[in-house]
Design a protein around this motif. Structure first.
Motif, PDB file in Angstrom:
ATOM      1  N   ALA A 168       0.919  -1.100   0.087  1.00  0.00           N
ATOM      2  CA  ALA A 168      -0.029  -0.103   0.170  1.00  0.00           C
ATOM      3  C   ALA A 168       0.833   1.293  -0.063  1.00  0.00           C
ATOM      4  CB  ALA A 168      -0.840  -0.141   1.094  1.00  0.00           C
ATOM      5  N   VAL A 169       1.849   1.141   0.866  1.00  0.00           N
ATOM      6  CA  VAL A 169       2.642   2.342   0.675  1.00  0.00           C
ATOM      7  C   VAL A 169       3.474   2.577  -0.620  1.00  0.00           C
ATOM      8  CG1 VAL A 169       4.976   3.354   1.840  1.00  0.00           C
ATOM      9  CG2 VAL A 169       3.245   2.368   3.509  1.00  0.00           C
ATOM     10  N   LEU A 170       4.076   1.494  -1.108  1.00  0.00           N
ATOM     11  CA  LEU A 170       4.716   1.563  -2.237  1.00  0.00           C
ATOM     12  C   LEU A 170       3.816   2.042  -3.270  1.00  0.00           C
ATOM     13  CD1 LEU A 170       7.083  -1.685  -2.287  1.00  0.00           C
ATOM     14  CD2 LEU A 170       7.605   0.881  -1.979  1.00  0.00           C
ATOM     15  N   ILE A 171       2.202   1.692  -3.385  1.00  0.00           N
ATOM     16  CA  ILE A 171       1.705   2.162  -4.357  1.00  0.00           C
ATOM     17  C   ILE A 171       1.269   3.397  -4.235  1.00  0.00           C
ATOM     18  CG2 ILE A 171      -0.979   1.895  -5.277  1.00  0.00           C
ATOM     19  CD1 ILE A 171      -0.430  -1.114  -4.316  1.00  0.00           C
ATOM     20  N   GLY A 172       1.079   3.864  -2.925  1.00  0.00           N
ATOM     21  CA  GLY A 172       0.784   5.436  -2.707  1.00  0.00           C
ATOM     22  C   GLY A 172       1.786   6.101  -3.327  1.00  0.00           C
ATOM     23  N   VAL A 173       3.187   5.795  -3.020  1.00  0.00           N
ATOM     24  CA  VAL A 173       4.101   6.540  -3.291  1.00  0.00           C
ATOM     25  C   VAL A 173       4.428   6.568  -5.004  1.00  0.00           C
ATOM     26  CG1 VAL A 173       6.699   6.869  -3.009  1.00  0.00           C
ATOM     27  CG2 VAL A 173       5.305   6.317  -1.123  1.00  0.00           C
ATOM     28  N   PHE A 174       4.362   5.552  -5.469  1.00  0.00           N
ATOM     29  CA  PHE A 174       5.102   5.502  -6.871  1.00  0.00           C
ATOM     30  C   PHE A 174       3.956   5.210  -7.847  1.00  0.00           C
ATOM     31  CE2 PHE A 174       8.715   3.452  -4.409  1.00  0.00           C
ATOM     32  CZ  PHE A 174       9.560   4.584  -4.577  1.00  0.00           C
ATOM     33  N   SER A 175       2.586   4.913  -7.780  1.00  0.00           N
ATOM     34  CA  SER A 175       1.658   4.593  -8.784  1.00  0.00           C
ATOM     35  C   SER A 175       1.083   5.861  -9.274  1.00  0.00           C
ATOM     36  CB  SER A 175       0.592   3.855  -8.187  1.00  0.00           C
ATOM     37  OG  SER A 175      -0.271   3.653  -9.080  1.00  0.00           O
ATOM     38  N   HIS A 176       0.871   5.876 -10.543  1.00  0.00           N
ATOM     39  CA  HIS A 176       0.343   7.059 -11.125  1.00  0.00           C
ATOM     40  C   HIS A 176      -1.283   6.963 -10.726  1.00  0.00           C
ATOM     41  CE1 HIS A 176      -1.769   9.262 -14.346  1.00  0.00           C
ATOM     42  NE2 HIS A 176      -0.711  10.024 -14.327  1.00  0.00           N
ATOM     43  N   ALA A 177      -1.964   8.004 -10.695  1.00  0.00           N
ATOM     44  CA  ALA A 177      -3.268   8.235  -9.880  1.00  0.00           C
ATOM     45  C   ALA A 177      -4.380   7.433 -10.669  1.00  0.00           C
ATOM     46  CB  ALA A 177      -3.780   9.625  -9.841  1.00  0.00           C
ATOM     47  N   ASP A 178      -4.174   7.307 -11.993  1.00  0.00           N
ATOM     48  CA  ASP A 178      -5.025   6.584 -12.863  1.00  0.00           C
ATOM     49  C   ASP A 178      -5.081   4.743 -12.651  1.00  0.00           C
ATOM     50  OD1 ASP A 178      -5.824   8.810 -13.965  1.00  0.00           O
ATOM     51  OD2 ASP A 178      -4.414   8.627 -15.867  1.00  0.00           O
ATOM     52  N   TYR A 179      -3.841   4.444 -11.890  1.00  0.00           N
ATOM     53  CA  TYR A 179      -3.699   3.052 -11.919  1.00  0.00           C
ATOM     54  C   TYR A 179      -3.865   2.622 -10.472  1.00  0.00           C
ATOM     55  CZ  TYR A 179      -2.268   3.563 -16.729  1.00  0.00           C
ATOM     56  OH  TYR A 179      -2.056   3.866 -18.085  1.00  0.00           O
ATOM     57  N   ASP A 180      -4.002   3.479  -9.555  1.00  0.00           N
ATOM     58  CA  ASP A 180      -4.062   3.220  -8.100  1.00  0.00           C
ATOM     59  C   ASP A 180      -4.948   1.927  -7.733  1.00  0.00           C
ATOM     60  OD1 ASP A 180      -2.297   4.884  -7.425  1.00  0.00           O
ATOM     61  OD2 ASP A 180      -3.727   6.531  -6.896  1.00  0.00           O
TER      62      ASP A 180
ATOM     63  N   ALA B  42      -6.121  -0.541  -9.728  1.00  0.00           N
ATOM     64  CA  ALA B  42      -5.452  -1.742 -10.244  1.00  0.00           C
ATOM     65  C   ALA B  42      -4.600  -2.299  -9.491  1.00  0.00           C
ATOM     66  CB  ALA B  42      -5.071  -1.542 -11.741  1.00  0.00           C
ATOM     67  N   TRP B  43      -3.569  -1.546  -9.105  1.00  0.00           N
ATOM     68  CA  TRP B  43      -2.358  -1.971  -8.318  1.00  0.00           C
ATOM     69  C   TRP B  43      -2.879  -2.312  -6.836  1.00  0.00           C
ATOM     70  CZ3 TRP B  43       1.765  -3.698 -10.119  1.00  0.00           C
ATOM     71  CH2 TRP B  43       2.219  -3.085 -11.365  1.00  0.00           C
ATOM     72  N   LEU B  44      -3.814  -1.726  -6.522  1.00  0.00           N
ATOM     73  CA  LEU B  44      -4.302  -2.161  -4.942  1.00  0.00           C
ATOM     74  C   LEU B  44      -5.124  -3.416  -5.116  1.00  0.00           C
ATOM     75  CD1 LEU B  44      -5.493   1.553  -3.721  1.00  0.00           C
ATOM     76  CD2 LEU B  44      -3.817   0.031  -2.627  1.00  0.00           C
ATOM     77  N   SER B  45      -5.897  -3.555  -6.114  1.00  0.00           N
ATOM     78  CA  SER B  45      -6.723  -4.710  -6.190  1.00  0.00           C
ATOM     79  C   SER B  45      -5.582  -6.028  -6.743  1.00  0.00           C
ATOM     80  CB  SER B  45      -7.751  -4.736  -7.360  1.00  0.00           C
ATOM     81  OG  SER B  45      -7.120  -4.577  -8.656  1.00  0.00           O
ATOM     82  N   LEU B  46      -4.549  -5.682  -7.345  1.00  0.00           N
ATOM     83  CA  LEU B  46      -3.560  -6.837  -7.663  1.00  0.00           C
ATOM     84  C   LEU B  46      -2.869  -7.198  -6.220  1.00  0.00           C
ATOM     85  CD1 LEU B  46      -2.009  -8.201  -9.584  1.00  0.00           C
ATOM     86  CD2 LEU B  46      -0.659  -6.465 -10.197  1.00  0.00           C
TER      87      LEU B  46
ATOM     88  N   GLY C 111      -8.753   4.333   0.769  1.00  0.00           N
ATOM     89  CA  GLY C 111      -9.216   5.824   1.133  1.00  0.00           C
ATOM     90  C   GLY C 111      -8.215   6.870   1.145  1.00  0.00           C
ATOM     91  N   VAL C 112      -6.931   6.662   1.878  1.00  0.00           N
ATOM     92  CA  VAL C 112      -5.974   7.535   2.123  1.00  0.00           C
ATOM     93  C   VAL C 112      -5.569   8.015   0.721  1.00  0.00           C
ATOM     94  CG1 VAL C 112      -3.817   8.074   2.911  1.00  0.00           C
ATOM     95  CG2 VAL C 112      -5.717   6.616   4.527  1.00  0.00           C
ATOM     96  N   ILE C 113      -5.112   6.996  -0.038  1.00  0.00           N
ATOM     97  CA  ILE C 113      -4.720   7.248  -1.560  1.00  0.00           C
ATOM     98  C   ILE C 113      -5.491   8.297  -2.171  1.00  0.00           C
ATOM     99  CG2 ILE C 113      -4.098   6.312  -3.846  1.00  0.00           C
ATOM    100  CD1 ILE C 113      -2.848   4.153  -1.979  1.00  0.00           C
ATOM    101  N   TYR C 114      -6.812   8.012  -2.144  1.00  0.00           N
ATOM    102  CA  TYR C 114      -7.771   8.595  -2.902  1.00  0.00           C
ATOM    103  C   TYR C 114      -7.938   9.984  -2.598  1.00  0.00           C
ATOM    104  CZ  TYR C 114      -8.810   4.861  -6.397  1.00  0.00           C
ATOM    105  OH  TYR C 114      -8.590   3.908  -7.327  1.00  0.00           O
ATOM    106  N   LEU C 115      -7.668  10.162  -1.120  1.00  0.00           N
ATOM    107  CA  LEU C 115      -7.805  11.626  -0.573  1.00  0.00           C
ATOM    108  C   LEU C 115      -6.551  12.353  -1.092  1.00  0.00           C
ATOM    109  CD1 LEU C 115      -9.323  10.748   2.942  1.00  0.00           C
ATOM    110  CD2 LEU C 115     -10.283  12.201   0.973  1.00  0.00           C
ATOM    111  N   ILE C 116      -5.420  11.719  -1.081  1.00  0.00           N
ATOM    112  CA  ILE C 116      -4.197  12.414  -1.529  1.00  0.00           C
ATOM    113  C   ILE C 116      -4.085  12.773  -2.747  1.00  0.00           C
ATOM    114  CG2 ILE C 116      -1.683  12.049  -1.636  1.00  0.00           C
ATOM    115  CD1 ILE C 116      -1.962  10.389   1.120  1.00  0.00           C
ATOM    116  N   HIS C 117      -4.424  11.927  -3.645  1.00  0.00           N
ATOM    117  CA  HIS C 117      -4.417  11.918  -5.190  1.00  0.00           C
ATOM    118  C   HIS C 117      -5.846  12.438  -5.684  1.00  0.00           C
ATOM    119  CE1 HIS C 117      -1.548   8.730  -6.059  1.00  0.00           C
ATOM    120  NE2 HIS C 117      -0.820   9.564  -5.533  1.00  0.00           N
TER     121      HIS C 117
END
Length: 92
Positions: A26-38, A40-44, A86-92
């Motif tokens: 989750a931390v790596l996704i939040g830091v490195f993922s593009h907002a459009d792919y969050d 997909a990466w979280l479900s993966l 929830g945190v990632i979507y609030l930040i992005h």
């Protein structure tokens, strides 16, 4: 031949290893993922958590408590990734 059940510390370790993977993912996704792919990466990462939980629990070769340990592993990973979503979507 009877075997002793999995010690409580080992059982907690197998569950917390999956939770740690979900948290790191989750931390790596939040830091490195593009907002459009969050999403997909979280479900993966949830799918990977389920596979890792199955592998870890099968590697213990202990039948007693298998379902409880597996359910705890997957439920904890689900909660961690839901909060992270929830945190990632609030930040992005």
């Amino acid at each position: 031949m009877t075997t002793d059940p999995l010690p409580r510390g080992a059982a907690k370790g197998t569950v917390s290893a999956v939770w740690a993977f979900a948290l790191v993912a989750a931390v790596l996704i939040g830091v490195f993922s593009h907002a459009d792919y969050d999403g997909a990466w979280l479900s993966l990462s949830l799918a990977a958590s389920v596979v890792i939980a199955l592998c870890i629990q099968l590697a213990t070769q202990e039948k007693r408590g298998f379902v409880g340990r597996l359910a705890s592993s997957v439920a904890g990973a689900l909660v961690i990734l839901a909060v992270a979503t929830g945190v990632i979507y609030l930040i992005h």
